[in-house]
Design an enzyme around this catalytic site. Structure first.
Site, mmCIF file in Angstrom:
data_model
loop_
_atom_site.group_PDB
_atom_site.id
_atom_site.type_symbol
_atom_site.label_atom_id
_atom_site.label_comp_id
_atom_site.label_asym_id
_atom_site.label_seq_id
_atom_site.Cartn_x
_atom_site.Cartn_y
_atom_site.Cartn_z
ATOM 1 N N ASP A 89 0.871 -1.175 0.000
ATOM 2 C CA ASP A 89 0.000 0.000 0.000
ATOM 3 C C ASP A 89 0.910 1.228 0.000
ATOM 4 O OD1 ASP A 89 -2.295 1.648 0.324
ATOM 5 O OD2 ASP A 89 -2.009 1.646 2.484
ATOM 6 N N ASP A 91 -0.121 5.115 1.205
ATOM 7 C CA ASP A 91 -0.327 5.970 2.369
ATOM 8 C C ASP A 91 -0.348 5.142 3.648
ATOM 9 O OD1 ASP A 91 -0.504 8.122 0.707
ATOM 10 O OD2 ASP A 91 -2.684 8.215 0.706
#
Length: 345
Positions: A89, A91
């Site tokens: 991922d 953020d």
């Protein structure tokens, strides 16, 4: 249903918006990491004076960056007949961005001067904690929030004529959401350029994976492409990005996390079954997307996701809190000759 384990309910947080200042709440929030506090002090637009934003000194520039408007290109992957995939991922995993996003949203709200029930819209930290762990993607967050309260009225004299019937006209609502997100992205990119830095150990783990021809590597983010590219260009760097097997942002899918679509598409592009893919996430929303795609998931929590029941939600391992602090390395995830990933660090 709310995925975050918060002491403040969303409805209570919404009711508090007219009485709690964002900066006062930030100062009162227990456990906020020192780096984010430093960011808030360093970025004066936290009080929404973005139009006059002045960076207090130029940031250290990465060796290479994409030219303005140029798309990230994936063309130099080292992967050959991979046995596994490691998907990151963005953020919260590559860089702690939660507070940076919140400041940028509030700056956009202030720019448009959007009022709900006569009060300037503002997302305090406690409320954003809940929101960030409930809804994936920026536009869905705003749409959900306005649906739970009331649709806002634009009070900026220079802009309000463009949004005359926000409360009732669905087409105007859609346009306002798009425009708020575009302005938020402008502000967010400025903040990222100033202060974003990689979380401890995450780039080293990525480098290990890139160097192994048996491991496919990708980044899958719910963020809009403009914000996503700014983060990865500034923090990951063009040389690493060119070695990725898959790069996907929220604009690339029709359904955002916790829907598993982004990971299902990444797996299809890489050409591996789900049980050969390991995802690194930081939130319940991301974990549910990974598990929904049938993939195992390592959690590196940060900010509002600290202390959540990730194991109960199906995570294979939870870092404390970074991959470096927990001794996570590529060889420990994918031991030499192993048929399946391992999670004993």
């Amino acid at each position: 249903m709310f995925y975050a384990q918060s002491t403040m309910s969303p409805s209570a947080a919404v009711r508090s918006r007219g009485t709690m200042s964002a900066m006062g709440a930030m100062g009162a929030r227990a456990g906020r990491v020192a780096r984010v506090a430093r960011v808030a002090r360093a970025v004066p637009m936290a009080r929404f004076n973005f139009p006059g934003f002045s960076r207090g000194g130029a940031p250290a520039a990465p060796a290479r960056r994409l030219a303005a408007g140029r798309q990230v290109a994936v063309h130099a992957s080292n992967t050959s007949d991979p046995s596994f995939a490691l998907l990151f991922d963005c953020d919260g995993v590559l860089v702690e961005t939660e507070e940076l996003h919140r400041l940028a949203y509030n700056a956009s709200f202030q720019h448009f001067q959007i009022h709900i029930d006569g009060v300037q819209c503002d997302w305090p930290p406690e409320y954003y904690d809940v929101l960030a762990n409930t809804v994936g993607g920026g536009k869905p967050k705003m749409r959900w929030h306005f649906g739970q309260t009331n649709w806002p009225v634009v009070m900026n004299p220079a802009l309000k004529d463009a949004y005359p019937d926000t409360l009732v006209d669905e087409a105007v609502q859609d346009r306002l959401i798009d425009d708020l997100q575009d302005k938020k992205t402008e502000f967010y990119k400025k903040i990222v350029e100033e202060v974003a830095e990689a979380r401890e150990g995450i780039l080293e783990l990525m480098d290990e994976a890139i160097a192994d021809p048996g491991i496919a590597v990708g980044i899958c983010s719910a963020a809009t492409k403009a914000g996503f590219e700014k983060v990865v260009n500034s923090v990951v760097g063009l040389d690493r990005l060119a070695c990725m097997d898959v790069l996907m942002a929220g604009d690339d899918v029709t359904k955002k996390k916790p829907d598993p679509l982004i990971y299902n598409l990444a797996r299809e592009r890489i050409g591996l079954p789900a049980d050969r893919c390991v995802v690194i996430e930081d939130s319940i929303v991301g974990l549910r997307a990974a598990r929904g795609a049938g993939m195992t998931c390592i959690i590196t929590p940060c900010g509002s996701t600290m202390g959540q029941d990730f194991i109960g939600e199906g995570a294979s391992f939870v870092c404390a809190p970074t991959v470096a602090a927990s001794g996570v390395t590529l060889r420990k995830i994918f031991p030499e000759g192993a048929a399946v990933p391992r999670f004993e660090f």
